[in-house]
Design a protein around this motif. Structure first.
Motif, short mmCIF file in Angstrom:
data_model
loop_
_atom_site.label_atom_id
_atom_site.label_comp_id
_atom_site.label_asym_id
_atom_site.label_seq_id
_atom_site.Cartn_x
_atom_site.Cartn_y
_atom_site.Cartn_z
N ILE A 43 6.85 5.63 8.76
CA ILE A 43 7.63 4.66 8.01
C ILE A 43 7.42 4.87 6.51
O ILE A 43 6.27 4.84 6.04
CB ILE A 43 7.21 3.21 8.37
CG1 ILE A 43 7.21 3.00 9.88
CG2 ILE A 43 8.10 2.20 7.66
CD1 ILE A 43 8.56 3.06 10.50
N PRO A 44 8.48 5.09 5.73
CA PRO A 44 8.32 5.17 4.27
C PRO A 44 7.82 3.85 3.69
O PRO A 44 8.31 2.78 4.06
CB PRO A 44 9.74 5.49 3.79
CG PRO A 44 10.44 6.05 4.98
CD PRO A 44 9.85 5.35 6.16
N VAL A 45 6.87 3.92 2.79
CA VAL A 45 6.27 2.72 2.23
C VAL A 45 7.28 1.88 1.45
O VAL A 45 7.21 0.64 1.46
CB VAL A 45 5.08 3.10 1.33
CG1 VAL A 45 4.63 1.92 0.49
CG2 VAL A 45 3.93 3.61 2.17
N HIS A 46 8.23 2.52 0.79
CA HIS A 46 9.16 1.76 -0.06
C HIS A 46 10.04 0.81 0.74
O HIS A 46 10.71 -0.05 0.18
CB HIS A 46 10.04 2.72 -0.89
CG HIS A 46 11.06 3.45 -0.08
ND1 HIS A 46 10.80 4.68 0.50
CD2 HIS A 46 12.34 3.15 0.26
CE1 HIS A 46 11.89 5.09 1.15
NE2 HIS A 46 12.84 4.18 1.02
N SER B 180 -6.68 2.92 8.75
CA SER B 180 -7.62 3.75 8.00
C SER B 180 -7.92 3.14 6.63
O SER B 180 -7.05 2.50 6.03
CB SER B 180 -7.06 5.16 7.81
OG SER B 180 -5.99 5.15 6.88
N PRO B 181 -9.15 3.31 6.11
CA PRO B 181 -9.48 2.80 4.77
C PRO B 181 -8.55 3.31 3.67
O PRO B 181 -8.14 2.52 2.81
CB PRO B 181 -10.93 3.27 4.56
CG PRO B 181 -11.49 3.37 5.95
CD PRO B 181 -10.34 3.85 6.80
N PRO B 182 -8.16 4.59 3.65
CA PRO B 182 -7.20 5.02 2.62
C PRO B 182 -5.88 4.26 2.69
O PRO B 182 -5.29 3.95 1.65
CB PRO B 182 -7.01 6.51 2.91
CG PRO B 182 -8.27 6.93 3.58
CD PRO B 182 -8.66 5.75 4.43
N LEU B 183 -5.42 3.96 3.90
CA LEU B 183 -4.17 3.21 4.03
C LEU B 183 -4.35 1.77 3.54
O LEU B 183 -3.44 1.21 2.90
CB LEU B 183 -3.67 3.22 5.48
CG LEU B 183 -2.38 2.45 5.75
CD1 LEU B 183 -1.24 2.96 4.86
CD2 LEU B 183 -1.98 2.55 7.22
N LEU B 184 -5.50 1.17 3.83
CA LEU B 184 -5.76 -0.18 3.34
C LEU B 184 -5.68 -0.23 1.82
O LEU B 184 -5.04 -1.12 1.24
CB LEU B 184 -7.13 -0.67 3.81
CG LEU B 184 -7.29 -1.00 5.29
CD1 LEU B 184 -8.75 -1.28 5.61
CD2 LEU B 184 -6.44 -2.20 5.68
N GLY B 185 -6.33 0.73 1.16
CA GLY B 185 -6.31 0.77 -0.30
C GLY B 185 -4.92 1.06 -0.84
O GLY B 185 -4.49 0.47 -1.84
N PHE B 186 -4.21 1.96 -0.19
CA PHE B 186 -2.86 2.32 -0.61
C PHE B 186 -1.93 1.12 -0.53
O PHE B 186 -1.14 0.85 -1.45
CB PHE B 186 -2.35 3.46 0.28
CG PHE B 186 -0.99 3.97 -0.08
CD1 PHE B 186 -0.76 4.60 -1.29
CD2 PHE B 186 0.06 3.82 0.80
CE1 PHE B 186 0.51 5.08 -1.62
CE2 PHE B 186 1.33 4.29 0.49
CZ PHE B 186 1.55 4.92 -0.74
N CYS B 187 -1.99 0.37 0.56
CA CYS B 187 -1.14 -0.81 0.72
C CYS B 187 -1.49 -1.88 -0.31
O CYS B 187 -0.60 -2.56 -0.84
CB CYS B 187 -1.28 -1.37 2.13
SG CYS B 187 -0.50 -0.36 3.41
N ALA B 188 -2.79 -2.03 -0.61
CA ALA B 188 -3.19 -3.00 -1.63
C ALA B 188 -2.59 -2.64 -2.99
O ALA B 188 -2.12 -3.50 -3.72
CB ALA B 188 -4.71 -3.06 -1.72
N GLU B 189 -2.59 -1.35 -3.32
CA GLU B 189 -2.01 -0.90 -4.59
C GLU B 189 -0.51 -1.15 -4.65
O GLU B 189 0.04 -1.47 -5.69
CB GLU B 189 -2.29 0.59 -4.79
CG GLU B 189 -3.75 0.93 -5.06
CD GLU B 189 -3.96 2.44 -5.19
OE1 GLU B 189 -2.96 3.18 -5.06
OE2 GLU B 189 -5.10 2.85 -5.41
N LYS B 190 0.16 -1.00 -3.50
CA LYS B 190 1.61 -1.13 -3.46
C LYS B 190 2.07 -2.57 -3.24
O LYS B 190 3.27 -2.84 -3.16
CB LYS B 190 2.19 -0.26 -2.34
CG LYS B 190 1.97 1.24 -2.54
CD LYS B 190 2.76 1.75 -3.74
CE LYS B 190 2.65 3.25 -3.90
NZ LYS B 190 3.43 3.76 -5.04
#
Length: 346
Positions: free
Chosen positions: A36-39, A53-63
């Motif tokens: 799924i594209p994040v946008h 995953s932890p990287p996905l958690l951080g990425f979603c928080a940023e977005k």
């Protein structure tokens, strides 16, 4: 008006969500099942044993994509989100008004006005659509409920005690649900409704109501955070640790029109049937996995329906109504609006 984005619901037990570039990828037993594209997303809701995953958690928080974790039967467990948005002055005003709610009951009265008006609208629509099919007793009960709800709504603005207003809300809810069974047109004893049971739901209708209310609470909480309000500090609902009181306040206007009518549609159109539920050892009734997916699809479809909003004088997708009402509440708290205009369904 913001662009309406999507909520990703993950219901597959054992799913592993991780980041790949600007995409969210779901793997199940080592095989990629979705990308799924994040946008396209504004939030995610994970049911049951779903790993992120932890990287996905951080990425979603940023977005700015919030992630909610629910149990397999829809109980809220936790929420992960990025930095709090909004103006600190707006939240200070929210806290000030909440602490002095007994001195200024306007917001509470308008929230209850919206809820009771919309409860009456749902019952009146049923009378208009199915009046000929009701028994004499059923018609009399509906008419009494409509009349009593109207009187309660008329009395709201003459009451100056918050506890009395809360009691009137409880009386209105009891009246409304006392005739809710008449609106279920399916001839199946499994779908008979006698009263509202919450923790846990003890019959299929309550299980369906509770599940959809959980989804609606998530959307209302996201809307409030988007405009900078604190979803934990409400006006009608008392503050409690872990309770999103303002989100519960906001959703009161939407329960009849959004959630309750969706439950009735799913049952009356036989999209949800008796075998879509199972009973746990403690008596709790929950939706099976396949049925939960059907409800989620119907919920998303319902959010895309356009409904006229009288105050802003335009048609808006129903999924944006929590955001619109959260904006109006924020504008009222800032002093841009003299009062909080509730959503009235017509």
């Amino acid at each position: 008006m913001r662009r309406q984005l999507n909520t990703l619901y993950v219901t597959t037990e054992g799913a592993w969500l991780h980041k790949d570039g600007e995409n969210i990828v779901m793997d199940v037993e080592g095989e990629t099942k979705a990308r799924i594209p994040v946008h396209m997303l504004e939030s995610m809701v994970c049911f049951g044993r779903v790993l992120v995953s932890p990287p996905l958690l951080g990425f979603c928080a940023e977005k700015g994509i919030c992630i909610s974790f629910l149990s397999s039967y829809g109980k809220f467990l936790a929420r992960v989100e990025g930095p709090v948005s909004g103006n600190v002055l707006l939240r200070r005003e929210q806290y000030r008004r909440s602490e002095k709610i007994q001195e200024d009951l306007e917001i509470v009265r308008n929230v209850l006005k919206g809820k009771i008006f919309n409860q009456r609208a749902v019952l009146a629509r049923a009378m208009r659509d199915h009046g000929a099919g009701f028994s004499t007793d059923g018609s009399d009960r509906l008419r009494y409920a409509l009349l009593r709800l109207k009187r309660i709504g008329e009395q709201l603005f003459s009451i100056d005690e918050i506890d009395i207003l809360r009691g009137m809300e409880g009386e209105a809810a009891q009246l409304y649900f006392s005739v809710f069974d008449l609106l279920i047109r399916v001839d199946n004893s499994a779908f008979r409704f006698t009263n509202r049971s919450r923790r846990p739901p003890l019959d299929p209708v309550n299980a369906l109501l509770s599940f959809i209310y959980t989804l609606l609470t998530h959307d209302c909480r996201s809307a409030l955070e988007t405009v900078g309000l604190d979803p934990a500090v409400g006006f009608l609902h008392r503050d409690r640790p872990g309770r999103p009181s303002l989100a519960l306040d906001l959703m009161e206007e939407f329960r009849p029109v959004f959630a309750d009518r969706l439950v009735l549609s799913l049952l009356n159109r036989r999209q949800i049937i008796e075998r879509d539920f199972r009973t746990m050892d403690n008596g709790a009734v929950i939706l099976r996995d396949d049925a939960r997916k059907k409800v989620l699809i119907a919920y998303q479809d319902r959010k895309r329906e356009d409904i006229y909003h009288a105050f802003i004088d335009e048609k808006v997708p129903l999924g944006q109504f929590p955001f619109v009402q959260a904006q109006l509440l924020a504008r009222h708290l800032r002093g841009d609006l003299d009062g909080y205009p509730p959503f009235l369904w017509k």
